[in-house]
Design an enzyme around this catalytic site. Structure first.
Site, mmCIF file in Angstrom:
data_model
loop_
_atom_site.group_PDB
_atom_site.id
_atom_site.type_symbol
_atom_site.label_atom_id
_atom_site.label_comp_id
_atom_site.label_asym_id
_atom_site.label_seq_id
_atom_site.Cartn_x
_atom_site.Cartn_y
_atom_site.Cartn_z
ATOM 1 N N TYR A 1 0.814 -1.226 0.000
ATOM 2 C CA TYR A 1 0.000 0.000 0.000
ATOM 3 C C TYR A 1 0.842 1.269 0.000
ATOM 4 O O TYR A 1 0.347 2.330 0.372
ATOM 5 C CB TYR A 1 -0.956 -0.009 1.200
ATOM 6 C CG TYR A 1 -2.151 -0.917 0.985
ATOM 7 C CD1 TYR A 1 -3.161 -0.557 0.088
ATOM 8 C CD2 TYR A 1 -2.280 -2.118 1.658
ATOM 9 C CE1 TYR A 1 -4.264 -1.373 -0.119
ATOM 10 C CE2 TYR A 1 -3.384 -2.945 1.457
ATOM 11 C CZ TYR A 1 -4.378 -2.559 0.568
ATOM 12 O OH TYR A 1 -5.470 -3.371 0.364
ATOM 13 N N HIS B 1 -10.044 -6.224 -2.055
ATOM 14 C CA HIS B 1 -9.241 -5.272 -2.827
ATOM 15 C C HIS B 1 -9.530 -5.501 -4.304
ATOM 16 O O HIS B 1 -9.836 -6.616 -4.706
ATOM 17 C CB HIS B 1 -7.751 -5.516 -2.555
ATOM 18 C CG HIS B 1 -6.841 -4.779 -3.487
ATOM 19 N ND1 HIS B 1 -6.536 -3.454 -3.315
ATOM 20 C CD2 HIS B 1 -6.203 -5.175 -4.636
ATOM 21 C CE1 HIS B 1 -5.727 -3.060 -4.307
ATOM 22 N NE2 HIS B 1 -5.513 -4.093 -5.116
HETATM 23 P P1 IDP Z 1 -10.188 1.094 -3.115
HETATM 24 O O1 IDP Z 1 -9.834 -0.131 -2.308
HETATM 25 O O2 IDP Z 1 -11.679 1.171 -3.358
HETATM 26 O O3 IDP Z 1 -9.388 1.221 -4.383
HETATM 27 P P2 IDP Z 1 -8.485 3.179 -2.016
HETATM 28 O O4 IDP Z 1 -8.842 4.633 -2.008
HETATM 29 O O5 IDP Z 1 -7.461 2.722 -2.999
HETATM 30 O O6 IDP Z 1 -9.856 2.359 -2.202
HETATM 31 O O7 IDP Z 1 -8.032 2.806 -0.545
HETATM 32 C C1 IDP Z 1 -7.359 1.593 -0.272
HETATM 33 C C2 IDP Z 1 -7.970 0.966 0.957
HETATM 34 O O8 IDP Z 1 -7.708 1.817 2.078
HETATM 35 C C3 IDP Z 1 -9.497 0.822 0.949
HETATM 36 O O9 IDP Z 1 -9.947 -0.330 0.279
HETATM 37 C C4 IDP Z 1 -9.818 0.765 2.425
HETATM 38 O O10 IDP Z 1 -9.545 -0.519 2.986
HETATM 39 C C5 IDP Z 1 -8.810 1.760 2.993
HETATM 40 N N1 IDP Z 1 -9.393 3.105 3.101
HETATM 41 C C6 IDP Z 1 -9.688 3.963 2.087
HETATM 42 N N2 IDP Z 1 -10.187 5.121 2.537
HETATM 43 C C7 IDP Z 1 -10.203 5.006 3.891
HETATM 44 C C8 IDP Z 1 -10.617 5.891 4.939
HETATM 45 O O11 IDP Z 1 -11.067 7.026 4.708
HETATM 46 N N3 IDP Z 1 -10.486 5.406 6.211
HETATM 47 C C9 IDP Z 1 -9.975 4.167 6.486
HETATM 48 N N4 IDP Z 1 -9.585 3.320 5.537
HETATM 49 C C10 IDP Z 1 -9.697 3.719 4.247
HETATM 50 MG MG MG Z 2 -7.331 1.428 -4.640
#
Ligand code: IDP
Ligand code: MG
Length: 138
Positions: free
Chosen positions: A50, A116
């Protein structure tokens, strides 16, 4: 690798016994399993996976969560795999996810959101290579 994407069933979904139901939905939606393994990431490996999010406020929480228990890592194949899989999983926050999506059905919260899904062909390739060597892909 334009017809492939990468997914992980996240720790809470594995722990709750939802791996089989999620994989069934994925296969029923036309994705073929190319590679699959259950593995627990160290915090260092989760941090690396990540790394693109390391400036985001939730990075530490995300790394702790993703290394808190085993995940199931999967490479999937289908025409238009990345976009079709993002549609199947739904929005990041299950509260915003459409009915019938994997996150709507199985996610607990915006952070514990069951699965994911790669966001581009390039990341699908990088993420697949992160978890699998070529002899594990069929
Ligand atoms: P995605 O998984 O839908 O692509 P991303 O923005 O890439 O979303 O974020 C990666 C992961 O980080 C998310 O799947 C979730 O587990 C976590 N995440 C994203 N936004 C937040 C937040 O605002 N608070 C806590 N965890 C978050
Ligand atoms: Mg993502």
């Amino acid at each position: 690798m334009e017809n492939r994407t990468f997914t992980m069933v996240k720790p809470e979904a594995v722990q709750q016994g939802n791996t089989g139901s999620i994989l069934k939905m994925i296969e029923e939606n036309g994705f073929r399993i190319v590679a699959l393994k259950k593995v627990q990431l160290t915090t260092a490996r989760a941090g690396l996976f990540y790394e693109v999010h390391k400036e985001r406020p939730f990075y530490g929480e995300l790394v702790d969560y993703m290394s808190s228990g085993p995940i199931v890592a999967v490479i999937l194949e289908k025409e238009n795999a990345v976009a079709d899989f993002r549609a199947l999983i739904g929005a990041t926050d299950p509260a915003d996810a459409e009915d019938g999506t994997i996150r709507k059905l199985f996610a607990e919260s915006k952070s514990k959101n069951a699965v994911h899904g790669s966001d581009s062909d390039e990341n699908a390739q990088l993420e697949s290579d992160f978890h699998f060597n070529i002899e594990e892909q069929f």
